[in-house]
Motif scaffolding. Sequence first.
Motif: not given
Lengths: 232, 140
Positions: A7, A160, A177-178, A181-182, B45-47, B49
């Motif tokens: 990824y 990311l 955004k990331f 999430i993190f 969730e990152a995937e 996004a």
Amino acid sequence: MHIAEGYLPPVHAAAWGVAAAPFVVHGVRALTREVRSNPESTLLLGASGAFTFVLSALKLPSVTGSCSHPTGTGLGAILFRPPIMAVLGTITLLFQALLLAHGGLTTLGANAFSMAIVGPWAGYGTYLLVRRFGAPLMVAVFFGAFVADLSTYCVTSVQLALAFPDQGSGVMGALAKFGSIFAVTQIPLAVSEGLLTVLVMRLLTQSSKGELTRLGVLTGAATKRREEAGAR
Amino acid sequence: MSVKISRNTKINALLLLIVAALAVLPLALGLGDHKEEPFTGADAEAETAITELQPDYEPWFSPLYEPPSGEIESALFALQAALGAGVLAYYFGVRRGRRQGEARALAKTGDAVDAEGGAVDTAGAGASVPSARAPGSKDA
């Protein structure tokens, strides 16, 4: 939670690998030196690595309605300094990448950079700073571990965002955004990690005073004061 | 039961209790209810996004080994935690044993001094012996 296998675009993956490699090599040297000059510290080194192993296997629910896990790198960074954690953290990541399909080999460089390098250094720096302000040892340990944990996932978010900028709002938009999430998910987990690290450090001050004094975590004077307080 | 619990133990138990509360509260308060799939991993969730940001991105490498099912995966995670917890417990066990051994040896030398000195009182012997040893060997 680390960046999953495949990824990160190849260029990014390679760049983070190149960035992380010297730290890990330096860490291997520091680790060999430590074991050679202080063979009795091997057991505590093992315990520090074990702490990282336990904590990164614990996937915990968080306020965002998703799950993540702590890193456990703050303890070893405070005890043995960050270079050694570059090795112990990378070993943990490698175990998870090979056996659990968690994280990955292509993203190992990026994940090592966040969890095994930036996390320990940021945590260790915070620990030293808080101690310099004269705060009690356990307060410094808490903030050290808290920052080591949280900064790891801030770096993950940046990595990311750099690889996948938002078409409209660019890197900053993707970072928001990331980050949500993190980093936000990680805040309560970082508190948990801070508390667990304090717990282990408390047990260590009871069981391994001599070793903590040698490592500079307990100063001779502090140990004496503690003993006097204990005797009273 | 009137077992005396030391202040140290109480603080340690309190720390564990707070950690447990921090883990349970998001579940108890239903903080995952707004999601289709509550409490998935942040990495998954990152995937998602990433796919939103760059719909044409394809992961270019896949794991060499993938646990064939969620059960196997959780077993391997449990193994990882067990390995870590085992080593940690071994460490503290060795330390505790060593301290107890030292204390016992100390008590023995104390008795010997007592027997030889005759008039030397126990408190005096107990206090003089630790001061001659390493600072780490405080009486438990």
